[in-house]
Enzyme design. Structure first.
Site, short mmCIF file in Angstrom:
data_model
loop_
_atom_site.label_atom_id
_atom_site.label_comp_id
_atom_site.label_asym_id
_atom_site.label_seq_id
_atom_site.Cartn_x
_atom_site.Cartn_y
_atom_site.Cartn_z
N GLU A 270 0.83 -1.21 0.00
CA GLU A 270 0.00 0.00 0.00
C GLU A 270 0.86 1.26 0.00
O GLU A 270 0.57 2.23 -0.69
CB GLU A 270 -0.93 0.02 1.22
CG GLU A 270 -2.11 -0.93 1.10
CD GLU A 270 -3.02 -0.58 -0.07
OE1 GLU A 270 -3.29 0.61 -0.28
OE2 GLU A 270 -3.43 -1.51 -0.80
N CYS B 213 -13.18 4.01 -14.42
CA CYS B 213 -13.57 5.37 -14.02
C CYS B 213 -12.32 6.24 -13.94
O CYS B 213 -11.98 6.77 -12.89
CB CYS B 213 -14.31 5.31 -12.68
SG CYS B 213 -15.25 6.81 -12.38
N CYS C 140 -17.64 4.26 -19.28
CA CYS C 140 -18.90 4.02 -18.57
C CYS C 140 -19.67 2.83 -19.13
O CYS C 140 -20.39 2.15 -18.40
CB CYS C 140 -19.78 5.26 -18.61
SG CYS C 140 -18.97 6.70 -17.87
S1 SF4 Z 1 -20.59 4.98 -14.92
FE1 SF4 Z 1 -18.80 6.05 -15.62
S2 SF4 Z 1 -18.59 7.83 -14.30
FE2 SF4 Z 1 -20.03 6.41 -13.32
S3 SF4 Z 1 -18.75 5.24 -11.92
FE3 SF4 Z 1 -18.89 4.09 -13.81
S4 SF4 Z 1 -17.09 4.72 -15.04
FE4 SF4 Z 1 -17.40 6.21 -13.37
#
Ligand code: SF4
Length: 355
Positions: free
Chosen positions: A45, A204, A211
């Protein structure tokens, strides 16, 4: 916001999705994931804090070979620890690592505490790192909030409050806690914690999050709003400063270089380095002193070294002389095969290697 979280994000749903996704798509084969030994997890870590997995893999193995447990690390000299850390950067991590090992020995009988609220009292272990160690090793139901996880959660929740303010940061911690798994904690806590980290590292991501592959997409406020990149919101920008350092590279006729230990605080603290001067005048003042005669001086091209808060413009001056000319309190002489094993700042090592 509290109400919104309860209404829109049934905690079980978020946790189950993250845990399932982690099992199928997350990282599961890293060496520190094959153990629940807090010493090894803690080491990984700390190494991963500002360094990529691929780099850490190499150092992690070598470090454990040399210091297989917390007692061996605590018994080592700081110089040895820094030497082994050399090249990983952010040396305060290595100094804290060493102090932490000594405190575990001194105050906890050589056994890492098994709770996040105790782990966080040790040097170099912040709240998020403490949470990660407690979740991975002891399945404690406790949140983490490193940069990757902060991004995932602010987007998921549509958390638009400014994280530069402590009260907003605190609120986000509370939301993070409210989303933790509630069942099968022995397996789900390590997996959920790793899952959030993996989501932030792989899908993300700061720019152009993926997404369409994300298990949280149908719950995600930022996705629904159409602009995930606006999260997280943090107004305080890092204030960068720039500084110029003149480096005196003294070489003797045998090819040895003079090095001195840096002070215990500040940039490159506790590492070996060539003498540093704030300007060319003070460097030249030393070389024009009575003890130096018949020396050749060469100004090399300056180069930039970027630190977190500072741009360092380094101006190397190489001077060849007889070792006897140099005042003894200026430092010690090291041959190339000796400096290889010392803790040296990365740009200094690179420069010396190029001589
Ligand atoms: S949908 Fe997109 S913005 Fe929302 S948590 Fe998942 S990767 Fe992130």
């Amino acid at each position: 916001m509290e109400g919104l979280v309860r209404m829109t994000f049934p905690q079980i749903d978020v946790a189950v999705r993250v845990v399932d996704w982690q099992s199928a798509h997350g990282r599961n084969h890293l060496p520190w994931q094959q153990t629940r030994d807090p010493y090894k997890v803690w080491l990984s870590e700390i190494m991963l804090q500002q360094t990529q997995v691929s780099t850490v893999l190499d150092y992690y193995g070598r470090f454990l070979e040399r210091f297989p447990d917390v007692s061996s690390l605590a018994a080592a000299s700081q110089e040895d620890v820094l030497a082994l850390w050399s090249g990983l950067g952010y040396y305060s991590r290595a100094r804290n690592l060493h102090q932490c090992a000594q405190q575990v020995l001194r105050n906890h009988g050589g056994v890492f505490p098994d709770r996040a609220d105790l782990l966080v009292t040790l040097p170099g272990i912040g709240r998020s790192t403490a949470g990660a160690i407690a979740a991975f090793c002891f399945s404690e139901r406790t949140p983490i909030l490193d940069a990757n996880v902060r991004r995932v959660l602010t987007r998921l929740l549509g958390f638009a409050s400014d994280l530069a303010l402590v009260k907003n940061e605190r609120t986000l911690w509370a939301h993070a806690a409210s989303l933790l798994p509630v069942t099968d904690l022995v397996d789900s806590m390590p997996r959920y914690t790793q899952g959030l980290m993996d989501l932030g590292a792989s899908l993300c991501v700061p720019r152009k999050p993926l997404c369409s592959q994300c298990p949280l997409q149908s719950l995600c406020v930022a996705y629904r709003e159409g602009d995930p990149e606006k999260y997280p919101v943090k107004t305080r920008k890092l204030v960068r400063r720039s500084e110029s350092w003149w480096l005196l590279i003294l070489k003797d006729r045998a090819g040895r270089v003079l090095l001195q230990l840096r002070p215990s605080k500040g940039i490159w603290a506790g590492l070996y380095c060539v003498p540093v001067f704030p300007d060319a005048t003070s460097l030249m003042a030393l070389l024009s002193g009575s003890s130096f005669s018949n020396i050749s001086i060469e100004n090399r091209a300056p180069f930039l070294h970027v630190l977190t808060h500072r741009d360092l413009y380094l101006h190397p001056v190489v001077a060849e002389c007889d070792a006897e000319m140099v005042p003894q309190d200026l430092g010690d002489w090291f041959a190339p095969e000796q400096w290889g094993g010392l803790g040296l700042p990365a740009p200094i090592r690179k420069f010396l290697d190029s001589l």
